[in-house]
Design an enzyme around this catalytic site. Structure first.
Site, PDB file in Angstrom:
ATOM      1  N   HIS A 208       0.817  -1.222   0.000  1.00 29.01           N
ATOM      2  CA  HIS A 208       0.000   0.000   0.000  1.00 29.01           C
ATOM      3  C   HIS A 208       0.848   1.267   0.000  1.00 29.01           C
ATOM      4  CE1 HIS A 208       1.230   0.075   4.192  1.00 29.01           C
ATOM      5  NE2 HIS A 208       0.831   1.327   4.251  1.00 29.01           N
TER       6      HIS A 208
HETATM    7  C1  UD1 Z   1      -1.159   6.443   5.472  1.00 27.76           C
HETATM    8  C2  UD1 Z   1       0.227   6.805   5.998  1.00 27.76           C
HETATM    9  C3  UD1 Z   1       1.135   5.580   5.883  1.00 27.76           C
HETATM   10  C4  UD1 Z   1       0.525   4.379   6.574  1.00 27.76           C
HETATM   11  C5  UD1 Z   1      -0.879   4.136   6.056  1.00 27.76           C
HETATM   12  C6  UD1 Z   1      -1.529   3.046   6.865  1.00 27.76           C
HETATM   13  C7  UD1 Z   1       0.990   9.150   5.704  1.00 27.76           C
HETATM   14  C8  UD1 Z   1       1.864  10.031   4.918  1.00 27.76           C
HETATM   15  N1  UD1 Z   1       0.840   7.890   5.218  1.00 27.76           N
HETATM   16  O1  UD1 Z   1      -1.015   6.107   4.106  1.00 27.76           O
HETATM   17  O2  UD1 Z   1       2.379   5.856   6.501  1.00 27.76           O
HETATM   18  O3  UD1 Z   1       1.323   3.244   6.304  1.00 27.76           O
HETATM   19  O4  UD1 Z   1      -1.654   5.343   6.204  1.00 27.76           O
HETATM   20  O5  UD1 Z   1      -2.508   2.371   6.159  1.00 27.76           O
HETATM   21  O6  UD1 Z   1       0.454   9.549   6.711  1.00 27.76           O
HETATM   22  N2  UD1 Z   1      -8.308   6.288   1.303  1.00 27.76           N
HETATM   23  C9  UD1 Z   1      -9.557   5.723   1.356  1.00 27.76           C
HETATM   24  N3  UD1 Z   1     -10.148   5.593   2.576  1.00 27.76           N
HETATM   25  C10 UD1 Z   1      -9.565   5.993   3.715  1.00 27.76           C
HETATM   26  C11 UD1 Z   1      -8.291   6.583   3.657  1.00 27.76           C
HETATM   27  C12 UD1 Z   1      -7.670   6.705   2.439  1.00 27.76           C
HETATM   28  O7  UD1 Z   1     -10.134   5.337   0.352  1.00 27.76           O
HETATM   29  O8  UD1 Z   1     -10.168   5.831   4.790  1.00 27.76           O
HETATM   30  C13 UD1 Z   1      -7.638   6.412  -0.014  1.00 27.76           C
HETATM   31  C14 UD1 Z   1      -7.829   7.793  -0.629  1.00 27.76           C
HETATM   32  O9  UD1 Z   1      -7.874   7.639  -2.017  1.00 27.76           O
HETATM   33  C15 UD1 Z   1      -6.540   8.496  -0.249  1.00 27.76           C
HETATM   34  C16 UD1 Z   1      -5.529   7.354  -0.285  1.00 27.76           C
HETATM   35  O10 UD1 Z   1      -6.240   6.212   0.173  1.00 27.76           O
HETATM   36  O11 UD1 Z   1      -6.214   9.520  -1.141  1.00 27.76           O
HETATM   37  C17 UD1 Z   1      -4.318   7.595   0.592  1.00 27.76           C
HETATM   38  O12 UD1 Z   1      -4.706   7.887   1.932  1.00 27.76           O
HETATM   39  P1  UD1 Z   1      -3.689   8.618   2.942  1.00 27.76           P
HETATM   40  O13 UD1 Z   1      -4.262   8.660   4.293  1.00 27.76           O
HETATM   41  O14 UD1 Z   1      -3.227   9.889   2.323  1.00 27.76           O
HETATM   42  O15 UD1 Z   1      -2.426   7.708   2.943  1.00 27.76           O
HETATM   43  P2  UD1 Z   1      -2.260   6.133   3.137  1.00 27.76           P
HETATM   44  O16 UD1 Z   1      -1.764   5.560   1.837  1.00 27.76           O
HETATM   45  O17 UD1 Z   1      -3.463   5.527   3.734  1.00 27.76           O
HETATM   46  N1  UDP Z   2      -4.153  -4.822   8.990  1.00 29.29           N
HETATM   47  C1  UDP Z   2      -5.478  -5.253   9.156  1.00 29.29           C
HETATM   48  N2  UDP Z   2      -6.171  -5.633   8.038  1.00 29.29           N
HETATM   49  C2  UDP Z   2      -5.631  -5.620   6.795  1.00 29.29           C
HETATM   50  C3  UDP Z   2      -4.287  -5.192   6.650  1.00 29.29           C
HETATM   51  C4  UDP Z   2      -3.578  -4.781   7.765  1.00 29.29           C
HETATM   52  O1  UDP Z   2      -5.996  -5.293  10.273  1.00 29.29           O
HETATM   53  O2  UDP Z   2      -6.331  -5.985   5.840  1.00 29.29           O
HETATM   54  C5  UDP Z   2      -3.414  -4.366  10.182  1.00 29.29           C
HETATM   55  C6  UDP Z   2      -2.180  -5.181  10.505  1.00 29.29           C
HETATM   56  O3  UDP Z   2      -2.503  -6.220  11.402  1.00 29.29           O
HETATM   57  C7  UDP Z   2      -1.232  -4.160  11.121  1.00 29.29           C
HETATM   58  C8  UDP Z   2      -1.678  -2.845  10.531  1.00 29.29           C
HETATM   59  O4  UDP Z   2      -2.945  -3.070   9.911  1.00 29.29           O
HETATM   60  O5  UDP Z   2      -1.407  -4.084  12.528  1.00 29.29           O
HETATM   61  C9  UDP Z   2      -0.691  -2.366   9.509  1.00 29.29           C
HETATM   62  O6  UDP Z   2      -1.201  -1.226   8.882  1.00 29.29           O
HETATM   63  P1  UDP Z   2      -0.713  -0.715   7.469  1.00 29.29           P
HETATM   64  O7  UDP Z   2      -0.054  -1.821   6.722  1.00 29.29           O
HETATM   65  O8  UDP Z   2      -1.885  -0.059   6.851  1.00 29.29           O
HETATM   66  O9  UDP Z   2       0.301   0.450   7.856  1.00 29.29           O
HETATM   67  P2  UDP Z   2       1.845   0.485   8.262  1.00 29.29           P
HETATM   68  O10 UDP Z   2       2.063  -0.448   9.379  1.00 29.29           O
HETATM   69  O11 UDP Z   2       2.639   0.144   7.045  1.00 29.29           O
HETATM   70  O12 UDP Z   2       2.051   1.918   8.615  1.00 29.29           O
END
Ligand code: UD1
Ligand code: UDP
Length: 359
Positions: A208
């Site tokens: 992701h």
């Molecule tokens: C964010 C964090 C990342 C973390 C991840 C966990 C930052 C810079 N990035 O990345 O470090 O690993 O969360 O999962 O803070 N979107 C949805 N629904 C939601 C949220 C997001 O559809 O509830 C989609 C939207 O298109 C959005 C994109 O995901 O533009 C990215 O969301 P964003 O919160 O900016 O970053 P993540 O990739 O989720």
């Molecule tokens: N996770 C979850 N469901 C999913 C994928 C991830 O519950 O389908 C949980 C996982 O157990 C871990 C956390 O989400 O605790 C990791 O989040 P993510 O990979 O979004 O972010 P990162 O750790 O890279 O910041």
């Protein structure tokens, strides 16, 4: 409630999961607190499902910031958090990890009276192209309390000149969360049956991270490498796909190799069950690298750097990048590795240690 002593600022799936042991410990110990949700994650499958399953109360404040460009998103969060701090006057603001929500909480707290506590301090990928790397460095340098998960993280903070008085090694709260939910997952999750999966006979994929899924070549490389390894070993791959990746997969019109099955993001108990029973995890997630290591599942990380080097050092994880041939070679080297390493992230009492240090 008396004046809250703690304000937790969170906004994304991993922050909800990793702060949940702290919030629950506050409830058990009757420690006054508020939870401020920035709204960075808002889709049910990245947000509400975790509040429900981890038995967390509805956040005291929901800023509803949503998705946006980084600067705009972070600025809106800072504004909202500042108003909450003005109203609530907590003694400590607690942020976790490296997201924009954590950065916003850190900046808002730094401009006002409360002390700032950073949970999961001292992680470094040394890749300054990653927004998360800049966020975590800034938060650590602003923090009054750096709660480092490992000695290695504490060493990295010292190397940046952060005063040892501000640093404490506590373990990572993900160990608390996993140990509190591992047995419940075995009892309650039907995910293996629902997806017709045999324990030990499938692979788990999560990808992701912006530097992978926003780049068509890297994203295609991951899919091709994982697909090729699964075809060669005649096993299926389950990929619970983050909405960001789902969007770019469609926008880049990438094809998904036959053995890879896309499913919606899973709740914590189902995801833990898949991690525990997967033959191999392939990921770019920080949390998944840790959890696979804790659960004894070998891991291949499709990135060029990791801020979790402890997992690589003990042989639980291998860093392979996103070239298909490197993914296949890494997966071959890891897939039959017995998960007998010891978990480097602590004993599951990180939350209590952090609260004791703060209070
Ligand atoms: C964010 C964090 C990342 C973390 C991840 C966990 C930052 C810079 N990035 O990345 O470090 O690993 O969360 O999962 O803070 N979107 C949805 N629904 C939601 C949220 C997001 O559809 O509830 C989609 C939207 O298109 C959005 C994109 O995901 O533009 C990215 O969301 P964003 O919160 O900016 O970053 P993540 O990739 O989720
Ligand atoms: N996770 C979850 N469901 C999913 C994928 C991830 O519950 O389908 C949980 C996982 O157990 C871990 C956390 O989400 O605790 C990791 O989040 P993510 O990979 O979004 O972010 P990162 O750790 O890279 O910041």
């Amino acid at each position: 409630m008396a004046t809250p002593r703690l304000a937790f600022v969170l906004g994304t799936r991993p922050e909800i999961i990793k702060l949940s042991p702290l919030v629950r410990a506050c409830l058990e110990r009757a420690i006054p607190h508020v939870v401020v949700h920035t709204g960075q994650h808002y889709s049910e499958s990245l947000d509400a499902v975790f509040f429900e399953q981890l038995e967390l109360p509805t956040p005291t404040y929901d800023l509803g910031v949503g998705s946006d460009d980084h600067g705009e998103q972070t600025a809106t969060m800072i504004r909202g958090i500042e108003s909450v701090l003005e109203a609530e006057r907590p003694a400590h603001v607690v942020v976790q990890g490296d997201t924009n929500s954590a950065l916003a909480g850190a900046i808002a707290a730094s401009k006002r009276d409360p002390s700032l506590a950073h949970v999961e301090a001292g992680l470094r990928s040394f890749d300054r192209e990653m927004p998360e790397e800049i966020n975590r460095v800034l938060v650590d340098h602003a923090a009054d309390h750096c709660f480092a998960p490992t000695e290695e993280s504490a060493r990295l903070l010292a190397a940046e000149g952060i005063d040892g008085d501000r640093v404490r090694v506590t373990g990572n709260t993900i160990v608390d969360a996993v140990s509190q939910h591992r047995d419940l997952a075995t009892e309650k999750s039907d995910v293996l049956a629902e997806h017709d999966l045999e324990p030990g006979a499938f692979y788990l994929l999560t990808a992701h991270r912006a530097e992978n899924v926003d780049d068509p070549e890297r994203f295609a490389g991951i899919l091709e490498g994982v697909g090729a390894f699964a075809t060669r070993t005649d096993r299926e791959v389950v990929y619970p796909i983050h909405p960001r990746a789902r969007e770019t997969l469609a926008a880049f019109e990438l094809s998904v190799p036959e053995p890879i099955r896309l499913v919606d993001p899973l709740d914590f108990l189902d995801f833990l069950t898949l991690e525990r029973h997967a033959r191999l995890a392939v990921t770019d997630s920080g949390g998944v690298q840790e959890e696979a290591c804790i659960l004894g599942t070998p891991c291949v990380t499709v990135r060029d750097s990791t801020e979790r080097p402890e997992t690589v050092d003990i042989g639980a994880n291998r860093l392979v990048g996103t070239e298909p041939s490197a993914i296949v070679a890494g997966a071959e080297a890891m897939v039959d590795r017995p998960g007998t390493w010891s978990n480097p992230f602590g004993d599951g009492d990180a939350a209590d240690r952090i609260l004791d240090a703060l209070l």
